[in-house]
Design an enzyme around this catalytic site. Structure first.
Site, PDB file in Angstrom:
ATOM      1  N   GLU A 174       0.924  -1.262  -0.039  1.00  0.00           N
ATOM      2  CA  GLU A 174      -0.146   0.143   0.019  1.00  0.00           C
ATOM      3  C   GLU A 174       0.905   1.420  -0.048  1.00  0.00           C
ATOM      4  O   GLU A 174       0.733   2.157  -0.853  1.00  0.00           O
ATOM      5  CB  GLU A 174      -0.996  -0.076   1.385  1.00  0.00           C
ATOM      6  CG  GLU A 174      -1.560   1.122   1.341  1.00  0.00           C
ATOM      7  CD  GLU A 174      -3.004   1.084   0.596  1.00  0.00           C
ATOM      8  OE1 GLU A 174      -3.102   0.280  -0.214  1.00  0.00           O
ATOM      9  OE2 GLU A 174      -3.531   2.384   0.364  1.00  0.00           O
ATOM     10  N   ASP A 175       1.963   1.355   0.847  1.00  0.00           N
ATOM     11  CA  ASP A 175       2.536   2.502   1.040  1.00  0.00           C
ATOM     12  C   ASP A 175       4.037   2.549   0.449  1.00  0.00           C
ATOM     13  O   ASP A 175       4.637   3.668   0.522  1.00  0.00           O
ATOM     14  CB  ASP A 175       2.807   2.740   2.629  1.00  0.00           C
ATOM     15  CG  ASP A 175       1.430   2.861   3.309  1.00  0.00           C
ATOM     16  OD1 ASP A 175       0.266   3.218   2.522  1.00  0.00           O
ATOM     17  OD2 ASP A 175       1.348   2.787   4.689  1.00  0.00           O
TER      18      ASP A 175
END
Ligand code: MN
Length: 729
Positions: free
Chosen positions: A83-84
């Site tokens: 996600e990051d």
């Protein structure tokens, strides 16, 4: 169980935790996951200013505390990299395998589902969560721990974020943790969310708890001490563990809010937990606790025979000690304890083998049921209702007109309420008012309602068979069934007569047969009984409680008969009582032992045998050894008359052989009966017979043959029991 809030986690803390534990982990895989994540998150920080990697490490730490496996720990460390950061699932799959990639993917997808939205949307999103859970339950366990760490560090987020996250936690994540039975996570999530949702109430309860902390700790310590002393040497297979604790802040708040009670009026802020080795020992411990402290009526809950939907099992009772402070006692086995604390996570923490797999399956069944139910219907509202009712707390709380709270499972009717107050209130029920309004018997109770049960004055009034279909709780159903079982009037008359006669003997009340009806006339009238048989029947089924009427009968006996001279019942004769409660004719103070072959009990007809140098051995008169000796005419001079001395406090061991139709909760029902009678169980063995019936062999402590007969009579009334016999040894 959780470590202090806002610890800064490092890989060293994690490794130390692994090395301190007993569970085996693939350390190099975990370290390599760390190196990958550390590299990916390098340069990123959290709102608190701490390096970002401290968050996944913290989540991994919580999962370690839950005892989850290597892949779960690795996935927790990696849960935000897709996600990051620039990392891909392909990379994760290559380096850490299919499972880790799948878990990280699941957590990532879960994170994208907005939860606090319109009701229909929320239901749809919860459904997605459940779907993810059903594929691999570890996904949601990671997500719960991710949320827990975010809640611990929520103070660093902007205020509007705080409120939204807290609401979502309270409405979705805490109920899921509850459903999965992970108590520590659920309670901490609730307390943290509550702190943001109602900071004023949170601070108030926290400071109230803080105020009398020493006093309270001293109280719990002294209770624990006293219980430990009593349980020690009570025959437990190993010393029970006794813990004391104060309930969670949100738990106390709920009670204050629902009961509308002051902090000081809450019964079970304090809970003492007793952990023993076997189910039988749970009931033994319960008997001892009820003997030590005064139980508060209707506060006993048997979640062993009827586990909660999340598989929680324990005995709960609330009692009052000498200090007048009520407290709750929870009694469970170690196995139940692990399930209560770790819920579904216990599957990974304790290698449970085949049984563990069964447990996991039945937990997952709940999730599957919801998903299947949803596939069958297109009605969105229906779906919302199913999920809400399944995620909602499973209890409703209602009140008697006097303000006593009765908690019942969701969906309970006024019939359940009546039986929860008292068995006789249930049996005598003719109607119910809810918040002052007359309602039908199938009315379902909601939290906060005041329920008044209208009862009949007729002592022979009883339940209707249709109630079995209406009642929701097993307790009410069991009591209704028991009533129909007891309905047999003839049986009740016989039992009532016996009970009354026994109480009369015990209180030395002697009434000539022809005077009896006259003597009891007042009391019969008081209980609306027309004939002596009505009266006996009412005693027999429990409509008239002997302990409540005996004082009055005794007083009136003294008044009417006290001048009448009593004839001496025994002829004075020189007898010697030994410590064992046995009188040997003509011999003073001799050694007594009970023959192993027949184990005589007080009340049995007995005979003594003068052994060579070992005193007198006592046999039952129908013992085969005695009968053979007489038949063979060997050493007749050694057999000697012996008697039971009266008034003894000794207990004896007896073994009972129970045969029953096999069913769930049978052993628990047997143990409950014995616990209610304060009978200590030394040993129990159960097995399945060839014909499918169940056989339970129990060794118990009893005071004499009369008590044993009572026990046998009570056991025979248990649903499904076919026979109860005392065995020779
Ligand atoms: Mn996260």
């Amino acid at each position: 169980m959780m470590a202090e809030k806002e610890t800064i986690y490092t890989i060293d803390i994690l490794i130390q935790k692994i090395l301190d534990g007993e569970k085996q982990y693939d350390l190099s895989k975990i370290i390599s996951a760390y190196e990958f994540a550390e590299n990916a998150h390098r340069g990123q920080t959290r709102s608190s200013g701490a390096p970002y990697i401290t968050h996944p490490l913290a989540v991994a730490f919580i999962l370690l505390e839950l005892g989850m496996d290597t892949d779960t720990i690795c996935s927790a460390i990696l849960h935000d990299v897709v996600e990051d950061t620039g990392a891909t699932l392909e990379e994760l799959k290559k380096r850490f395998g299919q499972d880790v990639a799948m878990l990280v993917d699941g957590v990532t997808k879960l994170g994208k589902i907005p939860l606090f939205t319109k009701e229909e949307q929320q239901a749809e999103n919860v459904r997605k969560i459940l779907l993810a859970m059903s594929q691999d339950i570890r996904v949601i366990i990671i997500k719960l721990c991710d949320r827990l760490h975010n809640m611990r560090t929520l103070s660093h987020r902007p205020p509007e974020k705080q409120l939204a996250t807290a609401l979502e936690t309270m409405n979705i994540y805490a109920p899921i943790a509850h459903r999965l039975g992970i108590r520590a996570v659920k309670e901490e999530l609730e307390d943290l969310a509550f702190r943001y949702l109602d900071p004023f109430a949170y601070d108030e309860i926290e400071s109230l708890l803080e105020k009398r902390k020493e006093e309270r700790e001293a109280f719990i310590e002294s209770i624990k001490e006293r219980i430990a002393v009593r349980l020690e040497g009570a025959g437990f297979s190993q010393n029970p563990q006794i813990d004391g604790r104060v309930k969670s802040i949100y738990g106390i708040y709920k009670k204050m809010y629902i009961n509308k009670r002051d902090f000081d009026e809450i019964y079970d802020k304090y809970a003492v937990r007793i952990i023993v080795s076997t189910v039988i020992e749970c009931y033994n411990a319960l008997g001892i606790i009820h003997d030590m402290f005064r139980p508060i009526p209707n506060r006993f809950k048997d979640y062993i025979s009827t586990p909660k939907p999340n598989m929680y099992q324990s005995l709960h009772t609330t009692v009052i000690g000498r200090e007048g402070i009520p407290f709750e006692v929870q009694i469970r086995t170690w196995d139940m304890h692990f399930t209560a604390e770790y819920g579904i996570a216990a599957h990974w923490k304790y290698k449970e083998g085949v049984r563990g797999k069964d447990k996991l399956d039945s937990r997952l069944a709940w999730i599957r049921q919801i998903i299947e139910a949803q596939q069958e219907t297109d009605d969105v509202e229906e779906i919302v209702r199913t999920i809400k009712s399944d995620l909602a707390p499973e209890d409703v709380f209602a009140f008697t007109p006097k303000g006593d709270m009765i908690s019942l499972p969701m969906g309970s009717t006024v019939i359940d309420f009546a039986y929860a107050i008292h068995t006789q209130v249930g049996h005598k029920m003719v109607g119910a008012k809810v918040d002052g309004k007359l309602q039908s018997l199938d009315y379902k109770i909601h939290t906060g309602e005041i329920v008044e049960i209208i009862t009949s004055k007729d002592p022979n009034h009883g339940p209707n068979r249709a109630w079995l279909e209406i009642a929701k709780t097993n307790e009410a159903k069991a009591k209704i069934r028991a009533w129909f079982k007891k309905e047999c009037r003839e049986e009740n008359i016989v039992k009532g007569k016996q009970d009354l006669e026994r109480e009369f003997r015990r209180n030395q009340i002697r009434i000539p047969e022809e005077d009896l009806e006259h003597f009891l006339a007042d009391d019969m009238k008081r209980h609306h009984c027309e004939t002596l048989d009505d009266y006996y029947a009412a005693i027999g089924y429990g409509g008239i409680v002997l302990s409540k009427i005996m004082q009055r009968l005794k007083d009136s006996y003294v008044k009417q008969y006290v001048e009448a001279p009593l004839s001496p019942t025994s002829t004075p004769q020189k007898r010697t009582t030994s410590a064992d409660g046995i009188v040997v004719e003509g011999i003073d103070n001799c050694l007594i032992k009970f023959a192993q072959c027949c184990n005589p009990l007080p009340g049995d007809e007995i005979i003594g045998f003068i052994t060579r140098g070992h005193g007198v051995s006592v046999h039952k008169k129908d013992c085969v050894n005695y009968l053979n000796a007489i038949k063979n005419g060997s050493e007749p001079e050694r057999w000697i008359n012996v008697y039971w001395a009266s008034n003894q406090n000794k207990t004896y061991k007896a073994t009972l052989d129970i045969v029953s139709y096999d069913r769930n909760g049978l052993l628990a029902d047997v143990a409950t009966v014995l616990s209610e009678m304060r009978i200590f169980i030394h040993e129990s063995k159960s097995r399945e017979l060839k014909n499918g019936n169940a056989n339970i062999v129990l060794t118990i402590s009893i005071g004499g043959i009369e008590q044993l007969n009572n026990i046998i009579a009570r056991l025979k009334k248990i649903n499904g029991v076919i026979s109860v016999d005392r065995t020779g040894k």
